[in-house]
Design an enzyme around this catalytic site. Structure first.
Site, PDB file in Angstrom:
ATOM      1  N   HIS A 103       0.810  -1.215   0.000  1.00  0.00           N
ATOM      2  CA  HIS A 103       0.000   0.000   0.000  1.00  0.00           C
ATOM      3  C   HIS A 103       0.848   1.271   0.000  1.00  0.00           C
ATOM      4  O   HIS A 103       0.335   2.353  -0.304  1.00  0.00           O
ATOM      5  CB  HIS A 103      -0.989  -0.002   1.182  1.00  0.00           C
ATOM      6  N   ASP A 133       0.086  -7.574   1.267  1.00  0.00           N
ATOM      7  CA  ASP A 133       0.470  -6.176   1.436  1.00  0.00           C
ATOM      8  C   ASP A 133       1.988  -6.016   1.439  1.00  0.00           C
ATOM      9  O   ASP A 133       2.552  -5.296   2.264  1.00  0.00           O
ATOM     10  CB  ASP A 133      -0.134  -5.595   2.719  1.00  0.00           C
ATOM     11  N   SER A 206       4.630   2.546   7.903  1.00  0.00           N
ATOM     12  CA  SER A 206       4.291   1.386   7.084  1.00  0.00           C
ATOM     13  C   SER A 206       5.477   0.936   6.235  1.00  0.00           C
ATOM     14  O   SER A 206       6.113   1.739   5.553  1.00  0.00           O
ATOM     15  CB  SER A 206       3.119   1.718   6.158  1.00  0.00           C
TER      16      SER A 206
END
Length: 472
Positions: A103, A133, A206
């Protein structure tokens, strides 16, 4: 005669007691060496994406006034613009391979990697996997600092872990905490058994690494659960063992192949456990088997409770996709299921997860008249051929009324489709009438219903005459 203790000795005693009661200060970890050894291998990732403008219903709004019309974009022309995002990553090989979240780089037209020595290099997207992901990047550079890869299998709840990343763009930010849980499932995340921690993670973290005290990467920080948009004590990391398997496949083929059975499953509660002959709630209850799927070919049936798969115990339904996904497609796995109160061992061919998740068969049947199922408190009617086709069902009856009784207490609603009762197929209302004559009294039996697109087992109990509870 009493002896008086000098006040100074009381004072010394109390000071010594306080020192001895300090909360294990000497055992708290010192992260400084870990950070110094690894921070150079953590990178900041920024992406650019060209967003095309849209033609609205009216005139273009001058940029000066545009913020007054936020949320009304459909009415105005919008010019093309560059969208930016930021995240973190870490170097896993000296020749420039970098691991991050999918992402972080999703739909990016340009990916820039900023190293700790202030160099900014454009990265190539080697491969990406939306299901896990994860994304693998590569930059043109050599002799780069790298992290040491550990094993997430060795993690224990309560162990110290540390994250390095760039929350809100603040590079080389270090936060620490403990492992709160392992193998955690999240909604809409079927193939990742997350590591849950209380490490402070925020937007920009992230894709960054999660370290153990040995300075080894054990996870990739990926998600938080938050009502505010910021850290609230729940953060989730992708296990590094799973991530490195994805990396291997991306480097070799550019894509990831996962095992697939073709079943819809649900958890087993206490009442369902009793109705299926289990001594406790456990396993993954198969609510539907897709036609022509690997599960169908392997003999798995709706109503089976999967207790073991490929040698691993299945305690909750959320574990099964993780276990199946790790099996190499095209191989055979052993499944232990509970069927009709007996343990059955099956040899199941494992297929490859299709991009559309598999398709349901769509057949039609003949209509029959409406019938009242009084022992359950139901009125049912046959499904039309069009309804069967739209829902992809080849059997079942439509529930048109629910009165006080076993069905309502079990949670069955008007509009549900009753597909099986006590592990017997309900083809039509006449079949349901026959099944009702065989139901045991004062015992839990499973009922498979379809509610919209979702099949689900419910446990209901038919009481003997005079034993029914009032619902008033």
């Amino acid at each position: 005669m009493k002896t008086q203790v000098p006040a100074r000795w009381i004072f010394v005693f109390l000071v010594g007691l306080l020192i001895s009661c300090r909360p294990h200060a000497g055992t708290l970890p010192d992260f400084t060496a870990l950070v110094e050894d690894n921070q150079d291998a953590v990178v900041n990732i920024s992406t650019l994406q060209r967003v095309e403008g849209r033609r609205g219903q009216g005139q273009r709004v001058p940029e000066f006034f545009r913020h007054f019309f936020e949320g009304m974009e459909d009415h105005f022309d919008t010019p093309p613009r560059d969208a930016e995002s930021q995240g973190s990553g870490f170097i896993i090989s000296r020749d420039g391979y970098i691991l991050t979240n999918y992402h972080v780089v999703r739909n990016a037209d340009r990916i820039l990697v900023r190293l700790q020595d202030r160099r900014e290099l454009e990265a190539e997207l080697v491969g990406q996997d939306e299901q896990s992901d994860l994304a693998l990047l590569r930059i043109e550079a050599g002799d780069l600092p790298v992290v040491r890869i550990g094993s997430s299998r060795d993690l224990r709840v309560g162990a110290w872990v540390l994250a390095i990343g760039a929350p809100f763009g603040f590079e080389s930010t270090v936060t620490a905490g403990i492992v709160s849980a392992v193998g955690r499932s999240l909604p809409n995340e079927n193939y990742v058994p997350f590591i849950q921690t209380d490490v402070a993670i925020n937007p920009g973290n992230s894709g960054g690494p999660l370290f153990n005290l040995d300075g080894e990467v054990v996870g990739i920080n990926s998600q938080i659960v938050s009502r505010s948009g910021g850290f609230m004590g729940l953060s989730f990391a992708i296990p590094i063992d799973m991530a490195m398997d994805v990396v291997k496949q991306l480097r070799e083929t550019g894509r990831v192949a996962r095992g697939w059975l073709g079943v819809l499953i649900q958890d087993v509660d206490r009442d369902l456990a009793e109705s299926f002959g289990l001594d406790k709630p456990a396993g993954a209850l198969v609510a539907q088997v897709m036609s022509d799927s690997p599960a169908a070919k392997g003999g798995i049936q709706a109503g089976d409770v999967v207790l073991e798969f490929n040698g691993e115990r299945i305690h909750r339904s959320s574990q099964l996709p993780h276990v199946v996904g790790r099996v190499v497609p095209g191989t055979e796995a052993e499944a232990v299921v509970m069927r009709d109160g007996k343990r059955v061992t099956l040899k199941v061919p494992v297929g490859e997860l299709p991009e559309d998740g598999g398709r349901r068969s769509r057949d039609a049947q003949v209509e029959t008249p409406e019938v009242q199922a009084d022992p359950l408190g139901l009125t049912v009617e046959p499904m039309t051929a069009q309804e069967r086709e739209n829902m992809g069902l080849d059997h079942g009856v439509k529930i048109t009324d629910v009165r006080p009784g076993p069905a309502s207490r079990a949670g069955i609603r008007r509009g549900d489709i009753l597909r099986t009762l006590n592990n017997m197929t309900v083809d039509d209302p006449e079949a349901l009438e026959e099944i009702l004559t065989t139901l045991p009294q004062n015992a839990w039996v499973p009922a498979l219903i379809q509610r919209g697109e979702n099949p689900r087992f419910l446990a209901l109990r038919v009481e003997a005459d005079g034993d029914a509870e009032s619902e008033e």
